[in-house]
Design an enzyme around this catalytic site. Structure first.
Site, short mmCIF file in Angstrom:
data_model
loop_
_atom_site.label_atom_id
_atom_site.label_comp_id
_atom_site.label_asym_id
_atom_site.label_seq_id
_atom_site.Cartn_x
_atom_site.Cartn_y
_atom_site.Cartn_z
N ASN A 109 -6.88 -0.05 -1.53
CA ASN A 109 -6.98 -0.44 0.00
C ASN A 109 -8.09 0.64 0.49
O ASN A 109 -8.75 -0.06 1.46
CB ASN A 109 -5.57 -0.39 0.58
CG ASN A 109 -4.96 -1.34 0.07
OD1 ASN A 109 -5.19 -2.62 0.00
ND2 ASN A 109 -3.55 -1.04 -0.30
N ASP A 128 -1.17 -0.11 -7.61
CA ASP A 128 -0.16 -0.64 -6.68
C ASP A 128 -0.21 -2.02 -6.57
O ASP A 128 0.72 -2.69 -6.10
CB ASP A 128 -0.50 -0.09 -5.25
CG ASP A 128 -0.37 1.55 -5.05
OD1 ASP A 128 0.36 1.98 -5.76
OD2 ASP A 128 -1.24 2.08 -4.28
N ARG A 178 3.03 3.72 -2.31
CA ARG A 178 3.37 4.15 -0.79
C ARG A 178 3.76 3.21 -0.03
O ARG A 178 4.84 3.32 0.64
CB ARG A 178 1.87 4.61 -0.20
CG ARG A 178 1.85 4.88 1.31
CD ARG A 178 0.50 5.25 1.86
NE ARG A 178 -0.04 6.16 1.09
CZ ARG A 178 0.12 7.57 1.17
NH1 ARG A 178 1.02 7.91 2.09
NH2 ARG A 178 -0.41 8.37 0.53
#
Length: 182
Positions: A13, A43, A90
């Site tokens: 990201n 992720d 996260r």
């Protein structure tokens, strides 16, 4: 100065956000440059991307680790028979959830999985661990580093921020261990 016309950036990201910023800056400066973002994140959480390169091998590694250490935990003769494995993630629990691939039978590890998309409740966590421990005599927990409470606060965040301004994570397992010990 170097006549760079193609800019490739590989990552997740934050890297894709950086690619967008470079693209916008080139446009503002009327500089002809192609900016290409190449998704690669364990992720597996990039929008419009079904499976990110990097996720599959990380998921396999985590599941294999849980399977092998779960077998060890089941056969250990010790009073300390609770394992907490902290997985990266996260805001996305894809990698943590992949630990479930280790289960071949109903009571195989992992017994409990906690994802960042679901608010963490300390009382429920302790009840879950105690229930599994009483039933099996041991418990294997996999938790995402990005667990948050119902207010959106990380259960554990280290001091400072990373280079993208995010809270430093890593250390959740020790926090969960202390909850259980208390």
């Amino acid at each position: 100065k170097r006549n760079i016309r193609y800019f490739f950036i590989v990552g997740g990201n934050d890297s894709m956000d950086t690619a967008n910023k470079v693209h916008q800056l080139a446009g503002e400066e009327n500089y002809e440059m192609r900016v290409i973002g190449i998704p690669k994140t364990i992720d597996n959480d990039l929008p419009f991307t079904d499976h990110c390169p990097g996720y599959g091998s990380a998921a396999k590694y985590l599941a294999t680790t849980v399977m092998e250490t779960g077998i060890d935990l089941e056969s250990l003769i010790t009073s300390n028979r609770i394992v907490i494995l902290e997985a990266m993630g996260r805001n996305a629990g894809w990698l943590t959830a992949a630990a479930a691939l280790a289960r071949r039978e109903e009571y195989d590890a992992p017994h409990l999985i906690y994802l960042p998309e679901v608010s963490f409740d300390e009382d429920q966590f302790l009840e879950d661990v105690e229930r599994v421990y009483r039933e099996l005599g041991y418990a294997y927990v996999v938790a995402s580093e990005g667990l948050k409470d119902s207010s959106g606060r990380y259960i554990f965040a280290g001091k400072g921020q990373d280079s993208f301004g995010h809270a430093r994570l890593g250390g959740l397992a020790e926090t969960l261990k202390e909850m259980i010990e208390e």
